[in-house]
Design a protein around this motif. Sequence first.
Motif, short mmCIF file in Angstrom:
data_model
loop_
_atom_site.label_atom_id
_atom_site.label_comp_id
_atom_site.label_asym_id
_atom_site.label_seq_id
_atom_site.Cartn_x
_atom_site.Cartn_y
_atom_site.Cartn_z
N HIS A 103 0.85 -1.19 0.00
CA HIS A 103 0.00 0.00 0.00
C HIS A 103 0.89 1.24 0.00
O HIS A 103 2.06 1.19 0.40
N PHE A 104 0.29 2.34 -0.47
CA PHE A 104 1.02 3.59 -0.49
C PHE A 104 0.81 4.34 0.83
O PHE A 104 -0.30 4.39 1.37
N LYS A 105 1.90 4.91 1.33
CA LYS A 105 1.85 5.70 2.56
C LYS A 105 2.47 7.07 2.29
O LYS A 105 3.52 7.17 1.66
N PHE A 106 1.79 8.12 2.76
CA PHE A 106 2.30 9.47 2.57
C PHE A 106 3.41 9.76 3.58
O PHE A 106 3.18 9.71 4.78
N GLN A 107 4.58 10.02 3.06
CA GLN A 107 5.73 10.37 3.89
C GLN A 107 5.82 11.90 3.97
O GLN A 107 6.08 12.58 2.99
N ARG A 108 5.57 12.44 5.13
CA ARG A 108 5.50 13.89 5.29
C ARG A 108 6.87 14.55 5.10
O ARG A 108 7.89 14.02 5.54
N GLY A 109 6.84 15.71 4.43
CA GLY A 109 8.07 16.46 4.21
C GLY A 109 8.33 17.46 5.32
O GLY A 109 7.57 17.57 6.29
N PRO A 110 9.38 18.24 5.20
CA PRO A 110 9.76 19.19 6.25
C PRO A 110 8.78 20.33 6.46
O PRO A 110 8.90 21.06 7.45
N VAL A 111 7.82 20.52 5.54
CA VAL A 111 6.84 21.59 5.72
C VAL A 111 5.92 21.30 6.91
O VAL A 111 5.29 22.21 7.46
N PHE A 112 5.85 20.04 7.34
CA PHE A 112 5.02 19.68 8.48
C PHE A 112 5.78 19.99 9.76
O PHE A 112 6.39 19.13 10.39
N THR A 113 5.74 21.24 10.14
CA THR A 113 6.45 21.73 11.30
C THR A 113 5.75 22.98 11.80
O THR A 113 4.79 23.45 11.17
N ASN A 114 6.21 23.52 12.92
CA ASN A 114 5.65 24.79 13.41
C ASN A 114 6.34 26.00 12.81
O ASN A 114 5.70 26.99 12.43
N LEU A 115 7.66 25.92 12.72
CA LEU A 115 8.45 27.05 12.25
C LEU A 115 9.34 26.56 11.11
O LEU A 115 10.24 25.76 11.32
N ALA A 131 5.10 25.35 -4.34
CA ALA A 131 4.73 24.27 -3.43
C ALA A 131 4.32 24.80 -2.06
O ALA A 131 3.61 24.11 -1.30
N LEU A 132 4.73 26.04 -1.74
CA LEU A 132 4.40 26.61 -0.43
C LEU A 132 3.10 27.41 -0.43
O LEU A 132 2.65 27.85 0.64
N LEU A 133 2.49 27.64 -1.60
CA LEU A 133 1.35 28.54 -1.67
C LEU A 133 0.19 28.06 -0.80
O LEU A 133 -0.36 28.83 0.00
N GLU A 134 -0.23 26.82 -0.95
CA GLU A 134 -1.34 26.31 -0.16
C GLU A 134 -1.00 26.26 1.32
O GLU A 134 -1.81 26.61 2.18
N ALA A 135 0.22 25.84 1.63
CA ALA A 135 0.63 25.74 3.03
C ALA A 135 0.60 27.10 3.72
O ALA A 135 0.15 27.23 4.86
N MET A 136 1.05 28.15 3.02
CA MET A 136 1.11 29.46 3.62
C MET A 136 -0.27 30.07 3.79
O MET A 136 -0.52 30.79 4.77
N GLN A 137 -1.20 29.81 2.87
CA GLN A 137 -2.52 30.42 2.94
C GLN A 137 -3.51 29.58 3.73
O GLN A 137 -4.22 30.09 4.59
N GLU A 138 -3.60 28.29 3.42
CA GLU A 138 -4.63 27.44 4.01
C GLU A 138 -4.14 26.65 5.20
O GLU A 138 -4.94 26.03 5.90
N ARG A 139 -2.82 26.62 5.43
CA ARG A 139 -2.22 25.79 6.50
C ARG A 139 -2.55 24.31 6.27
O ARG A 139 -2.76 23.55 7.21
N GLU A 149 -3.61 18.42 7.35
CA GLU A 149 -3.51 19.62 8.17
C GLU A 149 -2.08 19.81 8.66
O GLU A 149 -1.41 18.85 9.04
N LEU A 150 -1.62 21.05 8.66
CA LEU A 150 -0.31 21.37 9.19
C LEU A 150 -0.42 21.64 10.69
O LEU A 150 -1.47 22.03 11.19
N PRO A 151 0.68 21.44 11.43
CA PRO A 151 0.64 21.72 12.87
C PRO A 151 0.36 23.20 13.13
O PRO A 151 0.64 24.06 12.30
#
Length: 332
Positions: A103-115, A131-139, A149-151
Motif C-alpha cells: 500500500h502507499f503511505k504518505f511520507q511527510r516532508g519538512p513543511v510539516f512543522t511549526n516554524l 509548493a508553499l502557496l497552499e501551506a502558507m494560505q490554508e495551512r 492539516e499542518l501543525p
Amino acid sequence: MSTPLTEQSLQSQLDRLQALREAIATAIVGQHAVVEQLLTALLAGGHCLLEGVPGLGKTLLVRSLGQALHLDFHRIQFTPDLMPSDILGTEILEEDHGTGRRHFKFQRGPVFTNLLLADELNRTPPKTQAALLEAMQERTVSYAGVTHELPQPFFVLATQNPLEQAGTYPLPEAQLDRFLLHVRVDYPDEQEERAILLQTTGQATASVKAVMIGEELIALQRLVRDVSVGDDVLTWITRLVRATRPQTSTLTPVREWVRWGAGPRAGQSLVLACKARALLHGRLAATREDVRALAAPVMRHRLLLSFVAEAERRSADDVVAAVLDGVEFPRG
C-alpha cells in the motif's frame, strides 16, 4: 467567552515577550528594528520575508528565534534542483510483512512543522516556490487527493538575497502577497559590527534558551486580536491602501510610479501588524505611529512599479513614503 484584556493580564504576557527578546539578543547583535518586525509577524500570525545581501545574519536570526521558541523547527535550503516533493513529502510503497500486501503511505516532508525556515527562497524555480502557496494560505497540504492539516502554529520565515544578484528567481506576486511583512536587513553600524567580530571569532559560542512554548504564542496571538483600532486609524489605513492604486489615486507619484497597487489583503495585514506592534510596546490600542512604522514592510512587496519608476530609480518605499505624506490622517 473570552476574558477581557486588562493591563494586568497584558503585563504578564509582555513579560514573556521581553524574555523572548532577550533570548534572541544573546545571539543577534543589534538589528532591533528587524527583530521587532519579525516578532510582529509572529504575533499577528503571519509569515515573514527577510531580504538582504549575504552575511548579514538573516539565517542566524531565524534559527535563534526557532531555538527561543519551544516549537518544532525545520530548515530547507532552497537550491535550483529542489523539487516540490522535497518540501511537501511524497508517497512511498510499503509492504505488510504479515500479509504481503502493498500500500502507499504518505511520507511527510519538512513543511510539516511549526516554524519553517525557507532559506534563500528565491534560489529555486517558480515550480518549487509554488509548493508553499497552499501551506502558507490554508495551512494545509494536498497530495494525491488527500488534504493534510499542518501543525499549529505554523509560520514560514523566508530569506532571500536581492533580486539583482545572479542565480535567483523573482518570487511570483501571488506568493509575495502571502507574506505579512517584507523586512529589509541592512548593514550594522560600526559599533554593532565590532561587537559581531568580537562575539563570533572567539572560543565561546552564543546559546539561545527556549523561553516560550506554542500554547503561550497562540495565547499572545489571541491577545493581538483584542487590541483595539480606532475608527480614525482604520479609516486612514483604508485610504492609504486605496491611494496606492494608480487607477483611482489622486497622488501624482502613485500614478507615475505604480502599475498595480496593493489589494485588500494589504489593509488586513496592516491592521493586524499594527495591533501586534501595539502589544509589543505595551499598548491596548494601535496608533498612527504603528501605521507609519509598518506601512513600508506591509506594502513594499505588494506594489508593482512602472517603467517610469525604474528609469527614475524609485523604489516601493518611495511610493509608500509619498502615500503617507499625501494622505492626511482623518480629523474628528
